[in-house]
Write a protein that holds these residues in place. Structure first.
Motif, PDB file in Angstrom:
ATOM      1  N   ILE A 186      -7.478  -0.225  -1.147  1.00 43.81           N
ATOM      2  CA  ILE A 186      -6.094   0.122  -0.812  1.00 43.81           C
ATOM      3  C   ILE A 186      -6.101   1.177   0.296  1.00 43.81           C
ATOM      4  CG2 ILE A 186      -3.923   1.101  -1.672  1.00 43.81           C
ATOM      5  CD1 ILE A 186      -4.687   0.159  -4.451  1.00 43.81           C
ATOM      6  N   SER A 199      -3.376  -4.902  -0.154  1.00 42.64           N
ATOM      7  CA  SER A 199      -4.507  -4.454  -0.952  1.00 42.64           C
ATOM      8  C   SER A 199      -5.353  -5.657  -1.331  1.00 42.64           C
ATOM      9  CB  SER A 199      -4.013  -3.743  -2.215  1.00 42.64           C
ATOM     10  OG  SER A 199      -3.162  -2.665  -1.887  1.00 42.64           O
ATOM     11  N   TRP A 255       0.823  -1.222   0.000  1.00 39.85           N
ATOM     12  CA  TRP A 255       0.000   0.000   0.000  1.00 39.85           C
ATOM     13  C   TRP A 255       0.855   1.270   0.000  1.00 39.85           C
ATOM     14  CZ3 TRP A 255       0.527   3.581   3.882  1.00 39.85           C
ATOM     15  CH2 TRP A 255       1.232   3.166   5.029  1.00 39.85           C
TER      16      TRP A 255
END
Length: 254
Positions: free
Chosen positions: A241, A232, A94
């Motif tokens: 996300i 994610s 992320w």
């Protein structure tokens, strides 16, 4: 008296539970700001922080020699607002694929410099010779309205090339061409000059309808913000996300 004590104790427990719940909810709100300290804390279990000359503190993921950013452990998806977005399979993905920049060092391998701005992917693209190619934008590349992406010439090893028909593959890494062929393929391709820079971050790459000529219909994904750091997710055509705002304060320099 004992009854009053029990009631008071119960009230205290309820109050603690409420505070903990509120704290958890506040901690994982997608609208919250975070600092570089968040990057440090969340990424430390997955790699090492190094003080690198000229770049300050950078992060080195504990990955094998085959690791390449925007290639290993992930895939490209299309969202109508964000356009080409990288969805990582790594628990730490992320952050390094959506903030900051990557660069390669001969001794350390790939290193990530933290950044403040979120983007679906910080990469440049090439097209031609039946290939799409993409390469991380290095630190120091200033994106602005006057930015000339056509002049971006990273080392040939930064580029990943794959046949166009596989651009939306669930594991694009399996279709990437051996880097030893990159110089030849670079001469067969041209940089994709179109880009947008605004509320949805830095966006560039082949247009959706051009890509569909080679890979078939692309079903645009929906984007959702996760409430906490971590891997994610991509299911039911929704990509989730973690995307906090990053405060312009650098605790790693303390």
């Amino acid at each position: 008296m004992k009854r009053m004590t029990k009631i008071a104790a119960l009230a205290f427990v309820i109050m603690l539970g409420s505070v903990s719940l509120n704290k958890a909810l506040a901690q994982y709100s997608p609208d919250d700001d975070v600092s570089y300290q968040t990057f440090y804390d969340e990424l430390s279990p997955y790699g090492n922080w190094i003080e690198y000359p000229g770049y300050g503190y950078v992060w080195q993921p504990e990955m094998g020699d085959d690791f390449r950013p925007y290639s290993s452990g992930g895939q490209w998806v299309w969202n109508d607002e964000h356009e080409w977005m990288w969805v990582s399979d790594y628990d730490w993905g992320w952050a390094p694929f959506h903030y900051g920049r990557w660069f390669e060092d001969d001794n350390y391998g790939w290193l990530w410099q933290p950044g403040y701005e979120w983007s679906p992917a910080w990469v440049a693209w090439r097209d031609g010779g039946d290939y799409y190619g993409w390469a991380p934008l290095r630190p120091g590349i200033n994106i602005s309205i006057n930015f000339n992406i056509g002049g971006y010439n990273p080392p040939s090893g930064y580029w990943c090339f794959a046949p166009r028909r596989y651009i939306t593959s669930r594991n694009i890494f399996n279709h990437c061409i051996d880097r030893r062929q990159n110089v030849t393929i670079i001469h067969q391709t041209t940089i994709i000059n179109n880009f947008n820079y605004g509320n949805y971050g830095f966006r560039t790459g082949p247009r959706r309808y051009d890509a569909e000529r080679y890979c078939g219909r692309i079903n645009p994904v929906r984007f959702s913000q996760s409430y906490q750091p971590g891997r994610s997710t991509f299911r039911n055509n929704v990509v989730s996300i973690y995307r906090p705002n990053v405060r312009r304060r650098h605790p790693l320099e303390m």
